[in-house]
Design an enzyme around this catalytic site. Structure first.
Site, PDB file in Angstrom:
ATOM      1  N   TYR A   1      42.796  34.958  28.172  1.00  0.00           N
ATOM      2  CA  TYR A   1      41.734  35.804  27.605  1.00  0.00           C
ATOM      3  C   TYR A   1      41.026  35.062  26.470  1.00  0.00           C
ATOM      4  O   TYR A   1      39.814  35.205  26.296  1.00  0.00           O
ATOM      5  CB  TYR A   1      42.315  37.140  27.118  1.00  0.00           C
ATOM      6  CG  TYR A   1      42.792  37.998  28.262  1.00  0.00           C
ATOM      7  CD1 TYR A   1      41.897  38.792  28.979  1.00  0.00           C
ATOM      8  CD2 TYR A   1      44.123  37.997  28.647  1.00  0.00           C
ATOM      9  CE1 TYR A   1      42.326  39.570  30.045  1.00  0.00           C
ATOM     10  CE2 TYR A   1      44.561  38.774  29.715  1.00  0.00           C
ATOM     11  CZ  TYR A   1      43.653  39.555  30.406  1.00  0.00           C
ATOM     12  OH  TYR A   1      44.079  40.322  31.470  1.00  0.00           O
TER      13      TYR A   1
ATOM     14  N   ASN B   1      35.795  45.161  35.259  1.00  0.00           N
ATOM     15  CA  ASN B   1      35.033  44.452  36.286  1.00  0.00           C
ATOM     16  C   ASN B   1      35.087  45.243  37.597  1.00  0.00           C
ATOM     17  O   ASN B   1      36.165  45.435  38.154  1.00  0.00           O
ATOM     18  CB  ASN B   1      35.630  43.059  36.497  1.00  0.00           C
ATOM     19  CG  ASN B   1      35.088  42.370  37.728  1.00  0.00           C
ATOM     20  OD1 ASN B   1      33.941  42.551  38.088  1.00  0.00           O
ATOM     21  ND2 ASN B   1      35.937  41.584  38.375  1.00  0.00           N
TER      22      ASN B   1
ATOM     23  N   CYS C   1      38.348  38.370  38.195  1.00  0.00           N
ATOM     24  CA  CYS C   1      39.108  38.798  37.019  1.00  0.00           C
ATOM     25  C   CYS C   1      40.607  38.553  37.202  1.00  0.00           C
ATOM     26  O   CYS C   1      41.340  38.464  36.216  1.00  0.00           O
ATOM     27  CB  CYS C   1      38.818  40.254  36.693  1.00  0.00           C
ATOM     28  SG  CYS C   1      39.118  41.397  38.047  1.00  0.00           S
ATOM     29  N   HIS C   2      41.056  38.402  38.436  1.00  0.00           N
ATOM     30  CA  HIS C   2      42.479  38.140  38.689  1.00  0.00           C
ATOM     31  C   HIS C   2      42.898  36.752  38.197  1.00  0.00           C
ATOM     32  O   HIS C   2      44.081  36.484  38.056  1.00  0.00           O
ATOM     33  CB  HIS C   2      42.797  38.283  40.188  1.00  0.00           C
ATOM     34  CG  HIS C   2      42.074  37.306  41.057  1.00  0.00           C
ATOM     35  ND1 HIS C   2      40.776  37.525  41.486  1.00  0.00           N
ATOM     36  CD2 HIS C   2      42.442  36.110  41.562  1.00  0.00           C
ATOM     37  CE1 HIS C   2      40.390  36.503  42.233  1.00  0.00           C
ATOM     38  NE2 HIS C   2      41.393  35.626  42.298  1.00  0.00           N
TER      39      HIS C   2
ATOM     40  N   GLU D   1      45.236  31.506  46.336  1.00  0.00           N
ATOM     41  CA  GLU D   1      44.510  30.383  45.739  1.00  0.00           C
ATOM     42  C   GLU D   1      45.427  29.208  45.383  1.00  0.00           C
ATOM     43  O   GLU D   1      44.983  28.229  44.794  1.00  0.00           O
ATOM     44  CB  GLU D   1      43.750  30.863  44.495  1.00  0.00           C
ATOM     45  CG  GLU D   1      42.677  31.869  44.833  1.00  0.00           C
ATOM     46  CD  GLU D   1      41.825  32.256  43.646  1.00  0.00           C
ATOM     47  OE1 GLU D   1      41.725  31.472  42.683  1.00  0.00           O
ATOM     48  OE2 GLU D   1      41.228  33.361  43.703  1.00  0.00           O
TER      49      GLU D   1
END
Length: 160
Positions: free
Chosen positions: A97, A120, A128-129, A155
């Site tokens: 963050y 979001n 946002c993940h 990912e």
């Protein structure tokens, strides 16, 4: 300008897509806490939905997709700046963050950035993940922490 919506069956559950003539307004899993009650008119053939579904298919298949759809999500100017910064986090990477706050030029706004991140409405596409705690731990996700873990795994990011 009426909002339209459709559903997409992802490997992580049913996803609701919402858009208008300007672009994509939202992408929500069924457990998302940010999904509005009034989605508009169901219109499965609305032009943007085919493109979004094709890109999501590639993403869930493990392709490093650079999503290319117009985003028209509604939010405050601050939220918009955070959401835009989220789109710059590369596939397969995570930021804290604090890094996100630095990216918008407001390093003291870590808590506000966290709140904006949590609001979001365009999950997966506005990633946002990919934001995790400073200590490297997974933190909240409006679609559920297990889903956040699975998105990061897709990912190639191993998290606890």
């Amino acid at each position: 300008m009426a909002n339209r919506f459709t559903y997409y069956d992802s490997p992580l559950g049913t996803v609701t897509l919402q858009a208008n003539e300007q672009g994509l307004l939202g992408v929500w899993f069924e457990t998302h806490t940010t999904k509005p009650e009034d989605l508009g008119i169901q219109e499965d053939s609305f032009p943007i939905f085919q493109s979004v579904k094709e890109q999501l298919e590639r993403y869930f298949a493990g392709d490093a997709v650079q999503f290319d759809v117009p985003i028209a999500a509604k939010g405050t100017p601050f939220q918009q700046s955070v959401w835009h910064a989220l789109t710059t986090i590369p596939y397969g990477e995570t930021w804290s963050y604090a890094q996100l706050a630095d990216a918008i030029g407001n390093p003291k706004a870590v808590r506000a950035v966290g709140l904006a991140n949590g609001k979001n409405p365009v999950s997966v596409i506005v990633p946002c993940h990919r934001v995790i705690g400073k200590n490297g731990k997974l933190t909240g996700y409006a679609g559920g922490i297990e889903r956040k873990q699975r998105l990061l795994t897709i990912e190639g990011i191993g998290q606890e």
